[in-house]
Design an enzyme around this catalytic site. Sequence first.
Site, PDB file in Angstrom:
ATOM      1  N   GLY A 122       0.587  -1.084  -0.084  1.00 32.35           N
ATOM      2  CA  GLY A 122       0.298  -0.136  -0.053  1.00 32.35           C
ATOM      3  C   GLY A 122       0.841   1.022  -0.035  1.00 32.35           C
ATOM      4  CD  GLU A 175       0.431  -5.033  -1.475  1.00 36.97           C
ATOM      5  OE1 GLU A 175       2.147  -5.747  -2.721  1.00 36.97           O
ATOM      6  OE2 GLU A 175       0.301  -4.536  -1.540  1.00 36.97           O
TER       7      GLU A 175
END
Length: 692
Positions: free
Chosen positions: A105, A128
Amino acid sequence: MTAINEVGDLTIEGDVGVLTLNSPPVNALSAPVRTAINDGIKAAIDNPAVKAIVLICDGKTFIAGADITEFGKAPSGPSLFDAQAMIENAPKPVIAAIHGTALGGGLEVALTCHYRVAVPSAKCGLPEVNLGLLPGAGGTQRLPRIVGAQKAVEMVTVGTHVGAKACKEMGLVDELVEEGKLREGAIAFANKIVAEKRPLKKVRDLNDKVEADRGHPEIFANFRKANARKFRGFLAPEYNIQCIEAAVNLPFDDGIKVEQKLFRELVTGTQSAAQRHVFFAERQVWKLPDVPADTPTIPVARVGVIGAGTMGGGISMNFLNAGIPVTIVETKQEALDRGIATIRKNYENTAKKGRLTQDDVEKRMALLTGTLALEDLADSDLVIEAVFENMEIKKDIFGKLDRIVKQGAILATNTSALNIDEIATAVKRPEAVIGLHFFSPANVMRLLEVVRADKTSKPVIATSMQIAKKIGKIAALVGVCPGFVGNRILAQRQREAQKLILEGAMPWDVDRVLYDFGFPMGPFAMSDLAGLDIGWSKEKSTGSTIREVLCEMDRRGQKTGSGFYDYDENRNAKPSPVVEKIILDFAAKQGINRRTISDQEILERCVYPMINEGAKILEEGKAIRASDIDIVWINGYGWPVYRGGPMFYGDTVGLDKVLAKMKEFQAQMGDDFKPSALLEKLVAEGKKFQSL
Ligand code: NAD
């Protein structure tokens, strides 16, 4: 300086508004951080004195990712999308100033900025995939618009952290600024953008790279093919690839929809839950309830290893790699020479592959001393015994060590299954004795079972865990019981596998089911690889098991070209009609009426008793946590990460289902399937292993 909230403030420096985030330890994207970005950027936009905005972080790093403790909870504050839209749609240039790691993020936020600057030591990445996810905040759509599809698929499926210099070459970073001078450098860059009246560069609108990749599906086909083995069973790498394909083939907003849909599927699915469980379990495993972090440890500057066989050699390499001198002891010169030559050969092979220099090889070998005299271990801080698996020999060695090795040293055994409490009776200092159970090949396998005996002292335990970390292992503290945690659970699977092939399945049926479940190979292929003759001797062999019969026929596994399977010259396995006949004859002799066995039964018979045994281990306090057992099986036995380990898998299946099946099997086949009291209790209370 204006405080935006508890983690953000805005400072005006000439024409530049500097929005600083400060949310230790890693500025993760928690609700307050999202709020600070959203409100801080808005405040800078609204301030007429500000012509450009710098987004920077205090502390050791730029935003290092999502706040994974928020997963599965109801979000509060502005969403990440809101904060990103605030940045991307700002009418003034926003510049991300990156140090430390801009991950997940964090990088996705930076990608909504119009420009990115970084110090040379910074790293960027979208990791991720390692939590079974994909970058769900536009990362998969923006990244290929800068770096192209090929680099993007590599980055999102491997999760690599890319250094700032490489990022600059790829265009991911616009300018490198001097180390330690990020703030000044970013402000100077912002002033330059304003002075040059550079346009607001929105990554979402860049189309050159994706247009160039459009009409080239082979980019993806080749990538999938090259990585098929590595990605087998995992959903996340494939979903990440599909997102990059969407970025190449669809308009930005449609690509985002694909990313969102696939992200939701992953984040609510079992695989990501399992991978997140493993992530936390790997951190948890080091925490020992009764051995506090401030327990004194013993400095380990010299290590002694007894036995230069398969394990002794591999164990020594771990310490040599860490720069710790090792003295290795054998009984005969020939065995010592052979052992040392094997270590050298292993290093030379690594050097041939370019992963070590010849100089590294020599440095490691120079740290190794071979000897035939146990007395040479007198000043070792840690001695690890790795001789034959025989209680009398081990006790004899420990008795001698007790007389030879200095007080305060750790006396460890690498036994696979012997009672370490009994070994400890051979010394007058049982508090110094511990099990350090390495897995073969010991220089490669990540797991170390640290086996605490009745009298092992806390400093000895604390030092063992510390040294494990130093040599790059993941250590689980377990208690003394036959086979400890890993092999004790393995014995359950092995027993059922053997029974299944007499009752109706063939070795390749059992292997296929377990391979499809996600293991690197099934138990019979594994036996063939290891050699069926481990622990077998011609003189004592009575042909009373299938394995003995195979060994007597010189079908001793891959090394002899046949075992449970037949092997061609490239070691490809084929089901063997000879083995099939042996099994049928064996079953007939034992009066077994063979039947068709479903794949589901094979799986449940092999795996549920493992879960049940894990429960017994917990009940007896031989493992600290269910998640430690998962760590053992993932790192020592190839349990698929995306199934989270046997205990997590039990929770996923539902402990009530596991218990019901165990009872059904028990009624049909006896007490091999007797449910553990803990399993019964958890089901009665509607709990899971994870809730323990
Ligand atoms: P190995 O037969 O390859 O090596 C044992 C070595 O010990 C031999 O070289 C032998 O000459 C030497 N030795 C015997 N007595 C000795 C003595 N008194 N002093 C010095 N050296 C002596 O066996 P291995 O596979 O390396 O196993 C060693 C230990 O590690 C066993 O306890 C085994 O259960 C355990 N272990 C083995 C594995 C595995 O996969 N091989 C895995 C984990 C643990």
